[in-house]
Design a protein around this motif. Structure first.
Motif, PDB file in Angstrom:
ATOM      1  N   ARG A 274       0.815  -1.232   0.000  1.00 31.29           N
ATOM      2  CA  ARG A 274       0.000   0.000   0.000  1.00 31.29           C
ATOM      3  C   ARG A 274       0.846   1.279   0.000  1.00 31.29           C
ATOM      4  O   ARG A 274       0.310   2.378   0.033  1.00 31.29           O
ATOM      5  CB  ARG A 274      -0.956  -0.002   1.197  1.00 31.29           C
ATOM      6  N   SER A 358      -7.390   1.033  -5.747  1.00 31.12           N
ATOM      7  CA  SER A 358      -7.025   0.737  -4.356  1.00 31.12           C
ATOM      8  C   SER A 358      -7.209   1.964  -3.472  1.00 31.12           C
ATOM      9  O   SER A 358      -7.139   3.100  -3.941  1.00 31.12           O
ATOM     10  CB  SER A 358      -5.573   0.279  -4.267  1.00 31.12           C
ATOM     11  N   LEU A 361      -3.966   4.109   0.582  1.00 26.54           N
ATOM     12  CA  LEU A 361      -2.585   4.099   0.075  1.00 26.54           C
ATOM     13  C   LEU A 361      -1.791   5.226   0.729  1.00 26.54           C
ATOM     14  O   LEU A 361      -2.361   6.234   1.156  1.00 26.54           O
ATOM     15  CB  LEU A 361      -2.581   4.301  -1.443  1.00 26.54           C
TER      16      LEU A 361
END
Ligand code: ATP
Ligand code: MG
Length: 575
Positions: A274, A358, A361
């Motif tokens: 991440r 995603s 992050l």
């Protein structure tokens, strides 16, 4: 050949400036001598090997209908400019200072210029043309001896077809010929799919020899179903899952944190996926307006950006931004760059597929010593586009998820490309098809490095004593050692064996040197690496015996002199 008359300056000591085995052993066995960086003189022993390889290549090219040419190394600048390669090759091309000429690094343009006025109808096609000729490349870092020279010998072949199916057939013929060539040269090789963008082609395959001395990195699956140059290798990589937490992004202080590893330590986390690693690239303007395109690339913190994949998307000219450009584009130095708060507008954002949509992050804040957490690409980087941009890693699974991938070093010994119509279009090489329409000729290009084959053979076949030649490219089949030529019995016997071998047309290097100690002769024989040694010494001769030594295994056979030639004929077919 008598060693007393053969120029073979063997060296006892390791040459100081050679690192890889083939370079050391070619120097030590007197095959080559360096003239200047990346430029070698081929001494008699080296030349014998290179000529044998050339002959194998020639035979296999002729078998598939190849026409042998010999084109000049000098070619006019304007020909190279017409395909744009005078610029594309940059510093790698040698330019002649007092004439508008270059020393050709390859010959697509010249062959196409010969095809143009001659291959004008579908009836003239297909054609397969080749040459074995010296190439010149101003390699930035010539090293590893003849593995990467600035002057080297290449077999380059070019196919001309009237259809894409025809190109497929020509390509297959070359593929088969390459396999025969490498087998005959005693190489353990494999082929990988390769990048062909920079040459303007569509499909391409490289032939590789696994070796620590290699400069290419390849990804191969354990089950043998997949092999690719790392430049374009793909694998089944885990997607960074979406947590949908919808947390607001937040800047935080990260003093002196420059790398992903430092950031992971600082945050006390081990999973770096991440931590969105960001790198800025510049795509130089193709138009006259001089406006560069800036591309900010993201991959997971545990991945690396694959620059070849980037070139495939944005073109070969894309390059990493220089440190001084980073501040101007993003407002921060490397290590603090991210998607939010970039200094320049209109920066293109691209991310690896693992990061698709995603969230949570962490990336740079475009402000030195600061990062931002809880970045959601879906929410905070709306114009981002996703591609496969990462370098495949050892231990990952193939796309099908069946077999594990091994990443290893390899030497590229040959390369076959489906060029398509790039060169024919640039040079206007057209043919009339059956219906009377003009079409560009469809081309393929196929290269093999002659000296690289020899060096690869040595990389794969040597021990601490020296080279171990096998098969067709061994410079001689037999090394005949007269242990002490001053002894009449030994001398007469060795001479008679030498003559018998010549009569049988078995190639032999005869160590007839007087005043050279036996130990020295044995060491030289092992160093030069001829597959079979015949040793004529006093002790065995007293019983009418001679000794045979197999170089690769060290096996020694004591045999009656009368049975020697029969035995040698049998062994020669084996080693
Ligand atoms: P590399 O990636 O190693 O620089 P390349 O892809 O530029 O090679 P090609 O243009 O495909 O090489 O040339 C065909 C063959 O010529 C290669 O497969 C290799 O065997 C040989 N070759 C290329 N460059 C060199 C060199 N500098 N020295 C020796 N052989 C070379
Ligand atoms: Mg290549």
């Amino acid at each position: 050949m008598r060693l007393s008359k053969f120029f073979i300056p063997t060296l006892k000591e390791e040459p100081a400036d050679a690192v890889v085995a083939s370079h050391k052993l070619m120097l030590r066995s007197g095959m080559i001598k360096q003239l200047t960086s990346g430029v070698y003189s081929y001494l008699p022993l080296g030349l014998i090997v290179f000529k044998k390889i050339e002959q194998i290549v020639r035979e296999e090219m002729n078998t598939i209908g190849g026409n042998e040419f010999f084109l000049p190394a000098l070619s006019p600048n304007e020909l190279w400019a017409s395909t744009g390669r005078l610029d594309d090759y940059g510093d790698t091309i040698f330019r002649i200072k007092n004439r508008d000429l270059v020393l050709a690094p390859t010959h697509e343009e010249v062959f196409t210029s010969i095809a143009k006025p001659n291959l004008i109808s579908y009836k003239d096609l297909p054609q397969m043309w080749y040459q074995i000729q010296t190439k010149f490349r101003n390699e930035a870092r010539p090293r590893s001896g003849v593995l990467r020279g600035r002057q080297f010998t290449m077999k380059d072949a070019y196919s001309f077809d009237s259809s894409w199916e025809g190109l497929g057939e020509s390509y297959k013929l070359q593929d088969k010929a390459y396999r025969n060539i490498f087998s005959r040269c005693g190489l353990k090789y494999f082929s990988v799919t390769a990048f062909s963008g920079a040459m303007g082609g569509s499909e391409s395959e490289e032939f590789m020899v696994e070796s620590e001395a290699g400069e290419d990195i390849v990804a191969i699956s354990e089950d043998g179903s997949y092999a690719s140059n790392i430049e374009i290798a793909v694998s089944k990589a885990n997607i960074v899952s979406r947590n949908n937490s919808d947390l607001n992004y937040e800047e935080f202080y990260t003093p002196n944190i420059k790398s992903i590893d430092e950031l992971a330590d600082f945050l006390k986390i081990s999973d770096k996926s991440r931590l969105a690693k960001s790198r800025v690239f510049v795509n130089p303007s193709k138009e006259d307006n001089n406006v560069n395109e800036y591309v900010l690339v993201f991959v997971c913190g545990d991945d690396e950006v694959n620059e070849t994949k980037l070139q495939n998307i944005f073109g070969a000219a894309i390059r990493p931004a220089h440190p001084d450009e980073l501040m101007e584009i993003t407002g921060a130095d490397a290590g603090s760059i991210g998607p939010i708060g970039l200094k320049k507008e209109n920066i293109r954002l691209v991310a690896d597929l693992r990061l698709k949509d995603s969230d949570e992050l962490i990336s740079g804040a475009n402000k030195n010593d600061y990062h931002i957490k809880n970045i959601d690409f879906k929410r905070d980087a709306k114009d981002i586009s996703y591609y496969d941009l990462r370098v495949v890693k050892q231990g990952e699974y193939t796309i099908e998820g069946i077999s594990k991938i091994r990443v290893t070093k390899a030497i590229e010994v040959g390369h076959i490309f489906k060029l398509g119509t790039k060169y024919a279009e640039a040079l206007d090489a057209k043919f009339l098809d059956k219906d009377g329409n003009e079409n560009p000729v469809i081309m393929g290009s196929y290269g093999i490095g002659i000296e690289r084959i020899a060096a690869s053979h040595i990389e794969q076949n040597h021990d601490e004593k020296g080279i171990i030649w096998t098969g067709e490219i061994a410079p001689f089949k037999i090394m005949l050692i007269s242990v002490n030529p001053q002894n009449k019995l030994i001398c007469d016997s060795a001479e008679s064996v030498y003559n018998d071998l010549i009569k049988q047309e078995i190639t032999v290097l005869y160590d007839d040197r007087v005043d050279v100690r036996p130990g020295f002769k044995f060491n030289d024989a092992d160093l030069i690496g001829i597959p079979i040694q015949i040793i004529i010494g006093e002790k065995n001769l007293k019983n009418n015996h001679v000794e045979i030594k197999i170089r690769c295994s060290g096996e020694r056979i004591i045999i009656c002199k009368d049975d020697l030639i029969c035995k040698i004929i049998e062994l020669v077919s084996k080693y």
